[in-house]
Design an enzyme around this catalytic site. Structure first.
Site: not given
Length: 282
Positions: A163, A150
């Site tokens: 995350y 990401s």
């Protein structure tokens, strides 16, 4: 679950070889499975969301193998790989470990169960998926392992500590793997999506956002405004990047900008990000 095959001959390159995509019930995973199938690849897909997975399978006209799967379950991943290898009408050429989840909470008040959930799916899901298919690739001396990190694998962001940790871990794991695979005929690619119009924020475990807000719907609506890249565009970028042999694939102009920013201002990049986000929100 759906299972179809045919006897067509394999095409050159990635197109035409069997492709595996996790997290294929929606978003990038669904769009990528559909794109690869449209380019002649039999596709093996999995997701925990069985209903969404069946919808993806129904939208694919070519050979498809679909199975409900918890990617954090190592034994289930090994069984899935074995089943795919048995089913595959052509050699497996690509595995995309795409399944991912997130939680929005401060590190100081984080629920351990939420952090473990994120790490188990986002990181261990990638590790298990890689280990399940890597022996197949090494034996045939070809194939691509593409692991989805990401932009939060390039930068830290408040209330996204779990995350970010998981996506930084995916990046480090995949880059290390790439060096190990040199000369083997097998490639490892890291994918860094920016804001993609998917349901990841809507499906997140939510406690508080980065400004202290507790309205999950408001956070999801704000993300929808900021996320400019469609899943279909992301799928095209991934497909083209893999075909070109890229080691790192950045998806969207925001991912390109963040990659440049974190390399240019490695410690104080978030000061710039805050100012830009304030302007966007206004």
């Amino acid at each position: 679950m759906a299972q179809r095959t045919n006897g067509n001959g394999a095409a050159a390159g990635l197109d035409g070889r069997t492709a595996v995509v996790t997290g294929a019930a929606s978003g990038i995973g669904r769009a990528l499975a559909q794109r690869l199938a449209a380019h002649g690849s039999p596709v093996a897909i999995c997701d925990w969301n069985e209903e969404g997975l069946e919808e993806t399978a129904a939208a694919i006209s070519g050979p498809v193998f679909a199975r409900k799967l918890d990617v954090s379950d190592r034994q289930a991943q090994l069984q899935f790989a074995a089943a795919v290898q048995e089913w595959a009408p052509r050699p497996i050429g690509l595995v995309v470990n795409n399944a991912g989840v997130t939680v929005s909470q401060t590190a100081s008040e984080a629920a351990v169960e939420d952090d473990e959930w994120v790490m188990n799916v986002n990181f261990w899901g990638v590790v298990h998926g890689t280990r399940a298919f890597l022996p197949i690739f090494l034996k045939q001396r070809s194939g691509v392992v593409a692991n989805v990190s990401s932009v939060f694998g390039l930068m830290g962001f408040p209330t996204q500590s779990a995350y970010c940790a998981s996506k930084f871990a995916v990046r480090g794991y995949t880059e290390s793997l790439r060096h190990e695979l040199k000369g083997s005929g097998v490639r490892a690619t890291t994918i860094h999506p920016g804001g993609i119009r998917t349901n990841i924020v809507r499906n997140a475990r939510f406690h508080v956002d980065d400004r202290g807000g507790t309205d999950h719907a408001a956070m999801a609506a704000e993300f929808a405004k900021i996320a400019r890249t469609s899943p279909e565009k992301a799928a095209k970028t991934i497909h083209v990047g893999i075909e070109k042999g890229k080691d790192r694939i950045l998806i969207g102009p925001d991912a390109t900008a963040i990659s440049l920013l974190t390399r240019s201002v490695p410690v104080h990049y978030f000061d710039v990000v805050e100012r830009l986000m304030g302007a966007v929100r206004r």
